[in-house]
Design an enzyme around this catalytic site. Sequence first.
Site, short mmCIF file in Angstrom:
data_model
loop_
_atom_site.label_atom_id
_atom_site.label_comp_id
_atom_site.label_asym_id
_atom_site.label_seq_id
_atom_site.Cartn_x
_atom_site.Cartn_y
_atom_site.Cartn_z
N ARG A 1 -48.19 26.36 15.53
CA ARG A 1 -47.85 26.61 14.12
C ARG A 1 -47.67 25.29 13.36
O ARG A 1 -48.52 24.89 12.57
CB ARG A 1 -46.58 27.48 14.05
CG ARG A 1 -46.29 28.06 12.69
CD ARG A 1 -45.65 27.13 11.71
NE ARG A 1 -44.38 26.57 12.20
CZ ARG A 1 -43.75 25.58 11.59
NH1 ARG A 1 -44.23 25.05 10.49
NH2 ARG A 1 -42.61 25.09 12.08
N ASP A 2 -46.61 24.56 13.64
CA ASP A 2 -46.35 23.31 12.90
C ASP A 2 -47.51 22.34 13.14
O ASP A 2 -47.94 21.62 12.23
CB ASP A 2 -45.03 22.69 13.40
CG ASP A 2 -44.40 21.74 12.39
OD1 ASP A 2 -45.13 21.10 11.63
OD2 ASP A 2 -43.16 21.64 12.37
N HIS B 1 -35.10 20.00 15.18
CA HIS B 1 -36.55 20.02 14.96
C HIS B 1 -36.92 18.65 14.38
O HIS B 1 -36.83 18.44 13.17
CB HIS B 1 -36.86 21.18 14.02
CG HIS B 1 -38.27 21.33 13.58
ND1 HIS B 1 -39.11 22.32 14.09
CD2 HIS B 1 -39.02 20.65 12.68
CE1 HIS B 1 -40.29 22.23 13.50
NE2 HIS B 1 -40.28 21.24 12.63
N HIS C 1 -39.27 15.48 13.51
CA HIS C 1 -40.59 14.86 13.33
C HIS C 1 -40.42 13.37 13.62
O HIS C 1 -39.35 12.79 13.40
CB HIS C 1 -41.09 15.12 11.91
CG HIS C 1 -41.60 16.53 11.73
ND1 HIS C 1 -42.92 16.87 11.80
CD2 HIS C 1 -40.93 17.69 11.52
CE1 HIS C 1 -43.07 18.17 11.64
NE2 HIS C 1 -41.87 18.70 11.46
N CYS D 1 -46.01 18.81 7.70
CA CYS D 1 -45.93 19.87 6.71
C CYS D 1 -46.82 19.49 5.54
O CYS D 1 -46.68 18.39 4.99
CB CYS D 1 -44.49 20.08 6.26
SG CYS D 1 -44.34 21.37 5.02
N ASN E 1 -44.44 16.41 15.03
CA ASN E 1 -43.17 16.65 15.72
C ASN E 1 -43.09 15.69 16.90
O ASN E 1 -44.08 15.16 17.35
CB ASN E 1 -43.15 18.08 16.29
CG ASN E 1 -43.18 19.13 15.22
OD1 ASN E 1 -44.23 19.57 14.79
ND2 ASN E 1 -42.01 19.53 14.77
P1 HMG Z 1 -46.10 32.53 -4.40
O1 HMG Z 1 -47.43 32.07 -4.92
O2 HMG Z 1 -44.89 32.24 -5.19
O3 HMG Z 1 -46.10 34.08 -4.03
O4 HMG Z 1 -45.93 31.94 -2.94
P2 HMG Z 1 -46.49 35.35 -4.81
O5 HMG Z 1 -45.56 36.42 -4.31
O6 HMG Z 1 -46.55 35.07 -6.28
O7 HMG Z 1 -47.97 35.66 -4.27
C1 HMG Z 1 -49.08 34.85 -4.58
C2 HMG Z 1 -50.26 35.30 -3.74
O8 HMG Z 1 -50.02 35.10 -2.36
C3 HMG Z 1 -50.55 36.81 -3.86
O9 HMG Z 1 -51.95 36.98 -3.69
C4 HMG Z 1 -49.84 37.38 -2.69
O10 HMG Z 1 -50.37 38.61 -2.25
C5 HMG Z 1 -50.05 36.33 -1.64
P3 HMG Z 1 -52.93 37.21 -4.97
O11 HMG Z 1 -52.37 38.40 -5.67
O12 HMG Z 1 -52.85 35.95 -5.80
O13 HMG Z 1 -54.27 37.43 -4.33
N1 HMG Z 1 -48.99 36.30 -0.62
C6 HMG Z 1 -49.18 36.42 0.69
N2 HMG Z 1 -50.28 36.58 1.43
C7 HMG Z 1 -50.11 36.66 2.76
N3 HMG Z 1 -48.91 36.59 3.39
C8 HMG Z 1 -47.79 36.42 2.67
C9 HMG Z 1 -47.90 36.34 1.26
N4 HMG Z 1 -47.00 36.17 0.29
C10 HMG Z 1 -47.67 36.16 -0.86
N5 HMG Z 1 -46.62 36.35 3.29
C11 HMG Z 1 -45.05 31.95 -0.71
C12 HMG Z 1 -44.74 32.13 -2.19
C13 HMG Z 1 -43.72 31.85 0.01
C14 HMG Z 1 -45.84 33.13 -0.22
C15 HMG Z 1 -45.88 30.66 -0.53
O14 HMG Z 1 -45.21 29.61 -1.13
C16 HMG Z 1 -46.12 30.32 0.92
O15 HMG Z 1 -46.84 31.00 1.62
N6 HMG Z 1 -45.50 29.24 1.40
C17 HMG Z 1 -45.58 28.84 2.78
C18 HMG Z 1 -45.69 27.37 2.89
C19 HMG Z 1 -45.69 26.99 4.35
O16 HMG Z 1 -46.10 27.74 5.22
N7 HMG Z 1 -45.27 25.75 4.62
C20 HMG Z 1 -45.25 25.21 5.94
C21 HMG Z 1 -44.21 25.82 6.82
S1 HMG Z 1 -42.58 25.19 6.56
C22 HMG Z 1 -42.53 23.76 7.54
O17 HMG Z 1 -43.52 23.31 8.02
C23 HMG Z 1 -41.19 23.14 7.87
C24 HMG Z 1 -40.71 23.47 9.28
O18 HMG Z 1 -41.61 23.02 10.26
C25 HMG Z 1 -39.36 22.81 9.53
C26 HMG Z 1 -39.34 21.34 9.20
O19 HMG Z 1 -40.16 20.57 9.74
O20 HMG Z 1 -38.47 20.99 8.42
C27 HMG Z 1 -40.52 24.98 9.45
MG MG Z 2 -41.78 20.98 11.02
#
Ligand code: HMG
Ligand code: MG
Length: 300
Positions: free
Chosen positions: A14-15, A208, A210, A241, A250
Site C-alpha cells: 500500500r504505502d 510508522h 519514513h 505519500c 518507510n
Molecule cells: P473528494 O474529491 O473530496 O471526494 O476526495 P468526493 O466525495 O467529492 O468524490 C470525488 C470523486 O471520487 C467521485 O467520483 C467519487 O465517487 C470518488 P466522480 O463523481 O467525480 O466520478 N470517490 C471514490 N472512489 C472510489 N473510492 C472511494 C471514493 N471516494 C470518493 N473511497 C477522498 C476525498 C478522501 C476520496 C480523496 O481525497 C482520496 O481518495 N484521498 C486519498 C489520498 C490517499 O490515499 N493518500 C495516501 C494515503 S495516506 C498516507 O500515505 C499516509 C500514511 O502512510 C501514514 C503516514 O505516512 O503518515 C497512512
Molecule cells: Mg506512510
Amino acid sequence: QFSDFVKVVEVGPRDGLQNEKKILPTKVKVNFINKLSATGLRSIEVTSFVSPKWIPQMADNQQVFQQIEKRSDVSYPVLVPNLKGLESAIATDVKEIAVFGAASETFSKTNINCSIEESIRNFKVVVEEARKHGIRTRGYISCIVGCPYEGETKPATTAHLASIMLDLGCYEISLGDTIGVGSPRKIKRVLNELFHVSSNDMSYYALHCHDTYGQALMNIYMGLENDIRVFDSSVAGLGGCPYAAGASGNVATEDLLYFLEGEGLETGVDLCKIVEIGDYISKELNRTNQSKTAVAILAK
Ligand code: HMG
Ligand code: MG
C-alpha cells in the site's frame, strides 16, 4: 534489554506502491502479497479503497484483495477514507480497515480534502459502520512531528486526535512521521503526550516511520524504549505519500528485522525471505533497493 515480541506491519503493497510512477499489473501485486504472506508477517496492508482519481496506483483494490491468498493467521488491512470506500471494502469481504487523519490542517486538506474536524466526523461514521459489519479499524495520524506545508506540528494535536480515534473504537493508532523529519527527542515529545491519553498503556500505538532523513531506526529505538511494540515498515524501503513531496520510503522491513533481531527481540518474520521479496519487487519496479541490510545480504 527488551525481551518480548514485536509486531511488524508490512505496508509495502500500500504505502510502497501508492507512490510509484510505474503502476504494477494486478497479478504482480498479488504475487508480491502472496510471497509476503509466507514470511511469518502477521499483518500486511494490501491496498487502499480511495478515489482512483487521487491514487490511480490503487485503482485495482478490489481485484487485488479478492485474488490474494488469505491465511487465517494474517490480517490484510486496507485504507478506507469514507463510506464509499467502506462499502467497496465490505463488498470485497475485507476484515480490517484503516482510517487516516493528520495532525496538520493543511495536510488533511491536501490528502483527504477535508479539515481535521470534518475528518473526525467522517471517522465516526466509518468506524461505526465497519463495526456493524464485524470489521475492525486501525487509525493513522500523519505528520506527528512535521508537515510538508506547515512545518513542525504540535504533539498536543496528535494526542487530541489519538484520544478521539481511540474513543471512536480504533483498536490501535499508527503514528506517522510522514516526511521522516522526526529525531528521537521529537518522537519522545509526542510519546510523552500520548502516555496521558492512554493512562500510560502504550499498547494502543504503533510507529510508522519514513526514513527521509535516515532517522527511522533511531526513532524506532526511542519507540521501543517507550514500550511501543508495533512498527510499520516496507520491504526494500518502498513508500511515500503522493501528497507529501520529497518524503521517501518507510523504514525498510529488512533493516527493521535486522535491528530487532540484534536487540534480541522476536518478530516471527523470516528475514531471508523478506530480502528475496524486496529484491523481487525492486526489479519489478526498476528501482534501487533502499534497504542497506538487503544490499549487504544480497552481496554475500
Ligand atoms: P473528494 O474529491 O473530496 O471526494 O476526495 P468526493 O466525495 O467529492 O468524490 C470525488 C470523486 O471520487 C467521485 O467520483 C467519487 O465517487 C470518488 P466522480 O463523481 O467525480 O466520478 N470517490 C471514490 N472512489 C472510489 N473510492 C472511494 C471514493 N471516494 C470518493 N473511497 C477522498 C476525498 C478522501 C476520496 C480523496 O481525497 C482520496 O481518495 N484521498 C486519498 C489520498 C490517499 O490515499 N493518500 C495516501 C494515503 S495516506 C498516507 O500515505 C499516509 C500514511 O502512510 C501514514 C503516514 O505516512 O503518515 C497512512
Ligand atoms: Mg506512510
